[in-house]
Design a protein around this motif. Structure first.
Motif, short mmCIF file in Angstrom:
data_model
loop_
_atom_site.label_atom_id
_atom_site.label_comp_id
_atom_site.label_asym_id
_atom_site.label_seq_id
_atom_site.Cartn_x
_atom_site.Cartn_y
_atom_site.Cartn_z
N GLU A 61 0.85 -1.19 0.00
CA GLU A 61 0.00 0.00 0.00
C GLU A 61 0.89 1.24 0.00
O GLU A 61 1.82 1.33 0.80
N ARG A 62 0.61 2.15 -0.88
CA ARG A 62 1.40 3.38 -0.97
C ARG A 62 0.99 4.36 0.13
O ARG A 62 -0.19 4.58 0.37
N VAL A 63 2.01 4.95 0.77
CA VAL A 63 1.79 6.02 1.74
C VAL A 63 2.37 7.30 1.15
O VAL A 63 3.57 7.37 0.89
N PRO A 64 1.55 8.31 0.87
CA PRO A 64 2.08 9.56 0.32
C PRO A 64 3.09 10.19 1.28
O PRO A 64 2.75 10.52 2.43
N ALA A 65 4.33 10.31 0.84
CA ALA A 65 5.39 10.82 1.70
C ALA A 65 5.28 12.34 1.84
O ALA A 65 4.69 13.03 1.01
N VAL A 66 5.88 12.85 2.90
CA VAL A 66 5.91 14.29 3.16
C VAL A 66 7.01 14.92 2.31
O VAL A 66 8.14 14.44 2.28
N ASP A 67 6.67 15.99 1.62
CA ASP A 67 7.62 16.68 0.74
C ASP A 67 8.36 17.75 1.53
O ASP A 67 7.75 18.70 2.03
N GLY A 68 9.68 17.61 1.63
CA GLY A 68 10.47 18.57 2.39
C GLY A 68 10.44 19.96 1.81
O GLY A 68 10.55 20.96 2.53
N LEU A 69 10.28 20.07 0.48
CA LEU A 69 10.25 21.38 -0.15
C LEU A 69 8.95 22.12 0.13
O LEU A 69 8.88 23.34 -0.04
N ALA A 70 7.91 21.37 0.52
CA ALA A 70 6.61 21.99 0.80
C ALA A 70 6.31 22.00 2.30
O ALA A 70 5.17 22.26 2.70
N LEU A 71 7.31 21.75 3.12
CA LEU A 71 7.11 21.66 4.57
C LEU A 71 6.84 23.06 5.14
O LEU A 71 7.63 23.98 4.93
N PRO A 72 5.72 23.25 5.85
CA PRO A 72 5.46 24.56 6.47
C PRO A 72 6.56 24.93 7.46
O PRO A 72 7.14 24.07 8.12
N ARG A 73 6.82 26.21 7.55
CA ARG A 73 7.92 26.68 8.40
C ARG A 73 7.71 26.27 9.85
O ARG A 73 8.65 25.83 10.53
N GLU A 74 6.47 26.40 10.35
CA GLU A 74 6.22 26.07 11.75
C GLU A 74 6.43 24.58 12.02
O GLU A 74 6.91 24.18 13.09
N THR A 75 6.09 23.74 11.05
CA THR A 75 6.31 22.30 11.20
C THR A 75 7.80 22.00 11.22
O THR A 75 8.28 21.20 12.04
N TYR A 76 8.53 22.62 10.29
CA TYR A 76 9.98 22.39 10.25
C TYR A 76 10.63 22.80 11.57
O TYR A 76 11.42 22.04 12.15
N GLU A 77 10.31 23.98 12.07
CA GLU A 77 10.98 24.49 13.26
C GLU A 77 10.57 23.71 14.51
O GLU A 77 11.32 23.68 15.49
N ARG A 78 9.42 23.07 14.48
CA ARG A 78 9.00 22.27 15.63
C ARG A 78 9.92 21.07 15.84
O ARG A 78 10.21 20.69 16.98
N TYR A 79 10.40 20.46 14.74
CA TYR A 79 11.19 19.23 14.84
C TYR A 79 12.69 19.44 14.58
O TYR A 79 13.51 18.65 15.05
N ALA A 80 13.06 20.48 13.84
CA ALA A 80 14.42 20.58 13.30
C ALA A 80 15.49 20.76 14.37
O ALA A 80 16.66 20.41 14.13
N PHE A 81 15.14 21.27 15.54
CA PHE A 81 16.16 21.60 16.54
C PHE A 81 16.06 20.74 17.79
O PHE A 81 16.54 21.13 18.85
N GLN A 82 15.46 19.58 17.67
CA GLN A 82 15.31 18.71 18.83
C GLN A 82 16.39 17.63 18.90
O GLN A 82 16.43 16.85 19.85
#
Length: 302
Positions: free
Chosen positions: A28-49
């Motif tokens: 079964e295909r799972v649509p992957a998350v596109d890093g180029l379309a990642l919202p800024r708030e989502t990126y900053e939530r995880y990027a520095f942990q």
């Protein structure tokens, strides 16, 4: 079996469909998350942990795996794969016998050229494939079986912590991890160097890692804004030294080779995909297919 695949990676999805059809398996295909379309708030939530800033593609990769964990947690466990894996013939009987498992367990199916710290003796053997307990975090998250309990632990940990996908998967506490030997899958890109074969277009990374550490101004800014990064790095290195000393008598460093059938399957798929590609690539000019020219690859057509 869930395969993570970006919407833009139609070539990789077609490759996996052909491969699974050949082997009489389904996914079964799972649509992957596109890093180029990642919202800024989502990126900053995880990027520095983690112990260093993570790139957009690294955060997207982690979140893509979490989509697979969610499905495994809702069901009775699952096999989670990235869309660039070549399979061995042995994978089907091994997965059939592994089946649903109780407890928080994870079975890494992928072969990797890096050495791994594993138990001296295998925990079990299935269809001539041995499973060694992993004693330290390892690289590689291309294909693994995760039980329902393990998936729930990973999802719970993601609420509080983050790291690059393979480190996160192989370092979460409370999960027993095992390594298949020989490996039952191998990354397309790894095969190029291991077997000295031409690189298929499906092996080309779709998104560059776009690592933010390359910019010195950004590095200084983040070091000031996120002082815990260096502390986590120091703590991680200290923990690594302690863990190596603790497991020295009960583990060995082992290189996990891929099953021999992986190369044979790759060669069969190579011929099949080129055969299917040829009719669509006949719009050529000067002997070079236009679709391949745009991808900056040499034309495979006869």
């Amino acid at each position: 079996i869930f395969i993570m695949n970006l919407d833009m990676s139609a070539g990789r999805l077609a490759y996996q469909k052909e491969q699974f059809d050949r082997m009489g398996m389904a996914f079964e295909r799972v649509p992957a998350v596109d890093g180029l379309a990642l919202p800024r708030e989502t990126y900053e939530r995880y990027a520095f942990q983690w112990e260093r800033p993570m790139s957009h593609s690294e955060v997207a990769c982690l979140l893509s795996h979490s989509l697979g964990w969610r499905r495994a947690a809702e069901g009775n466990g699952a096999v989670i794969m990235e869309d660039d894996q070549v399979l061995a013939d042995e994978i089907k009987p091994v997965l059939d016998e592994l089946g649903p498992r109780d407890g928080a367990q994870l079975f890494n199916l992928e072969a990797q050229p890096r050495l791994r710290y594993v138990a001296r003796q295998p925990s079990e053997t299935i269809a001539n494939v041995r499973f060694f307990e992993l004693k330290m975090p390892t690289a590689g998250a291309g294909a693994y079986l995760v039980t329902r309990d393990a998936a729930r632990l990973l999802l719970d940990r993601l609420e509080r912590r983050a790291a690059i996908a393979d480190y996160f998967i192989h370092s979460a506490p409370g999960i027993r991890r095992f390594q298949a030997d020989p490996g039952l899958t191998l990354e397309l890109r790894t095969m190029t160097g291991m077997y000295n074969i031409r690189r298929r277009p499906e092996a080309t990374p779709v998104i560059s890692r776009n690592n933010p550490r390359k910019n010195i101004v950004t590095r200084v800014f983040w070091a000031v804004q996120h002082p815990r990064l260096r502390l986590r790095r120091a703590a991680s290195q200290l923990r690594l030294v302690i863990d190596k000393a603790r497991i020295s008598s009960s583990s060995i460093r082992r290189k996990v080779e891929p099953c021999a059938s992986i190369l044979a399957n790759y060669q069969a798929m190579d011929a099949l995909m080129d055969q299917k590609r040829a009719p669509a690539a006949e719009t050529a000019m000067g002997g070079v297919c236009l679709s391949w020219r745009r991808r900056r690859h040499s034309c495979p057509c006869p």
